[in-house]
Every structure is written in structure tokens, then in C-alpha cells.
Design an enzyme around this catalytic site. Structure first.
Site, PDB file in Angstrom:
ATOM      1  N   LEU A  41       0.883  -1.158   0.000  1.00  0.00           N
ATOM      2  CA  LEU A  41       0.000   0.000   0.000  1.00  0.00           C
ATOM      3  C   LEU A  41       0.922   1.210   0.000  1.00  0.00           C
ATOM      4  O   LEU A  41       1.940   1.213   0.712  1.00  0.00           O
ATOM      5  CB  LEU A  41      -0.876   0.022   1.255  1.00  0.00           C
ATOM      6  N   ASP A  42       0.566   2.232  -0.764  1.00  0.00           N
ATOM      7  CA  ASP A  42       1.384   3.449  -0.795  1.00  0.00           C
ATOM      8  C   ASP A  42       1.506   4.048   0.595  1.00  0.00           C
ATOM      9  O   ASP A  42       0.643   3.847   1.445  1.00  0.00           O
ATOM     10  CB  ASP A  42       0.718   4.521  -1.675  1.00  0.00           C
ATOM     11  N   TYR A  43       2.523   4.853   0.748  1.00  0.00           N
ATOM     12  CA  TYR A  43       2.751   5.623   1.987  1.00  0.00           C
ATOM     13  C   TYR A  43       1.472   6.361   2.412  1.00  0.00           C
ATOM     14  O   TYR A  43       1.088   6.353   3.569  1.00  0.00           O
ATOM     15  CB  TYR A  43       3.892   6.609   1.698  1.00  0.00           C
ATOM     16  N   THR A  61      -1.620   5.671   1.483  1.00  0.00           N
ATOM     17  CA  THR A  61      -2.844   4.856   1.467  1.00  0.00           C
ATOM     18  C   THR A  61      -2.999   4.157   2.804  1.00  0.00           C
ATOM     19  O   THR A  61      -2.017   3.711   3.391  1.00  0.00           O
ATOM     20  CB  THR A  61      -2.776   3.818   0.321  1.00  0.00           C
TER      21      THR A  61
END
Ligand code: URA
Length: 246
Positions: free
Chosen positions: A102-104, A106
């Protein structure tokens, strides 16, 4: 007998790719001999396997889900000193790895495990395991924009596969909307790029489901172990969505 890199990865030493590097660099011994060949097989129950001077033990497999807060990085370490997901896994001594990323920025449902095979199964592109997100976006997209997302949009790495898309909430006062989107792929920053492609940048992104597993009301930053039936359900999801069975 199993491939050496698989045994070492399963013992939680590092990712499969890192384990391959360890082998080729000469850091792995089997029964007293350095092994540099990637195809080498060993028996994890009887062979003495030593990585960088330490014998590996076959580790108990663990499967965890957490509600990742935004502002946390999914890597095992961060040179910039940002918070990493394992900071939240208090009491877990096994080395676990995120299943996909998961992105930073998200938040939401993140799976972590030391079972490399399980992780590969769920993230393999041909298995199409559904993942559902709530995306809060700038502006209120028209139905036609949602239809485009549903059918597939053109990104720089190609068209996206069909997705399920629906309005979750519309906020006319702040001129924004929250849209639920289920995708069957897992490309880098995919959801954000999909909404960029239809002119509605994402301002908040939360994953609420992975396969049939829901985040439900798990608090931010918390985690729990999966039940046996949840693990089985996830495995089944990967098999039932596998379009390239062999
Ligand atoms: N899509 C994104 O854009 N970001 C994520 O973290 C996951 C899916």
C-alpha cells in the site's frame, strides 16, 4: 526436496529475490558446503542450512491483517526513518512481509505473512484476486467517468482490466465524492492513476477488502491474526480467480 531460495525465504530470512542474491553471493551453506547455484534443492527437515553463519529454522507460519494508517511505509526498513508497518506489530517476533503494497499515503487493509508461497499466490498477476478501495476524489465524477473506470482506462503501462465502481458518498459542499472501486490487478499506484486518468485526483485512499476479507471496524494501526478459515478463503480466492490454471 525444495529449492534452496524457497526454503530460506520461507524461514523468514528475506524476500525470495533477496534470498537468491544471498545464494549467488556465496552466503549460503548446505551441510558445510557453500552453494551458489540457484536451482539447488535441499530438504529443510534434514539438511543443515546456514545463511550468513546462522542456521535457519523452519519457522511457524503466521498470517496477519492490519489497518495500516497513512504515513506509514510498507517496506521492511526505511532509510529516511519513516514509520514502517512492522512498528505496529507488537509481540510478533517472526519476520513478516507485506502481501503486495500500500502506498505511503494509502491506509487500510494490509496482509502480512512469513509464508512466501501464500504471498506469491495472492499477488501473482494471473490470479486476479479482487481488492476493494474507497477513493475520495476531487470533484464529483459523472456516471460516464465511472463507466470508463469500469470498462478500463488507458494508463502508461496499458489498459486496466474491467473493475467494479460505484458511488459511496457525494459531498456537494466540499465538491468531492467517495467512490468504491474493486480491481483485479495490483499495478503500482493503480487506483490513483486510474482516477487521474478520468480527471478526478484521489485525496484519500483506503483499502477495505482483500478477496472476501473485510477491514470491518478494525481500528487504525491495529492488527490481528487471521483465522484458519480466512487463510483458506484467501487461498481459494486466488485459485478461483486464476485465469491461467496449469
Ligand atoms: N492503488 C493505489 O493507487 N495505491 C495503493 O496503495 C493501492 C492501490
Amino acid at each position: 526436496m525444495e529449492r534452496l531460495q524457497k526454503i530460506i525465504a520461507a524461514a523468514g530470512v528475506a524476500s525470495r529475490r533477496k534470498c537468491e542474491e544471498l545464494i549467488t553471493s556465496g552466503a549460503v551453506e548446505v551441510n558445510g558446503k557453500v552453494v551458489r547455484e540457484l536451482g539447488t534443492k535441499a530438504d529443510p527437515t534434514t539438511d543443515v542450512i546456514i545463511v550468513k553463519g546462522r542456521r535457519i529454522a523452519s519457522e511457524k507460519k503466521i498470517y496477519v491483517m492490519m489497518n495500516k494508517p497513512k504515513g506509514v511505509i510498507t517496506s521492511a526498513s526505511d532509510p529516511k526513518g519513516r514509520k514502517i508497518v512492522s512498528d505496529f506489530l507488537t509481540g510478533i517476533k517472526e519476520r513478516v512481509y507485506p502481501v503486495g503494497r500500500l502506498d505511503y499515503d494509502t491506509e487500510g487493509l494490509l496482509l502480512l505473512t512469513n509464508d512466501g508461497e501464500f504471498a506469491n499466490l495472492l499477488t501473482h498477476p494471473s490470479h486476479h484476486v479482487p481488492k476493494t478501495y474507497l477513493a475520495t476524489v476531487k470533484g464529483v465524477p459523472h456516471g460516464t467517468a465511472l463507466e470508463k473506470l469500469q470498462r478500463g482506462v488507458k494508463l502508461e503501462d496499458g489498459m486496466t482490466a474491467p473493475a467494479e465502481v460505484d458511488y459511496h458518498d457525494i459531498d456537494m459542499d466540499s465538491n468531492s465524492a467517495t467512490v468504491s472501486i474493486t480491481i483485479y490487478e495490483g499495478r503500482n499506484r493503480q487506483v490513483r492513476r486510474m482516477f487521474d486518468a478520468v480527471g478526478h485526483p484521489v485525496t484519500r485512499l483506503k483499502r477495505i477488502k482483500f478477496g472476501h476479507l473485510g477491514l470491518d471496524n478494525m481500528q487504525r494501526g491495529k492488527f490481528r491474526h487471521l483465522t484458519l478459515s480466512e487463510i483458506k478463503e484467501l487461498r481459494d480466492a486466488a485459485h478461483s480467480h486464476n485465469s491461467h490454471k496449469n
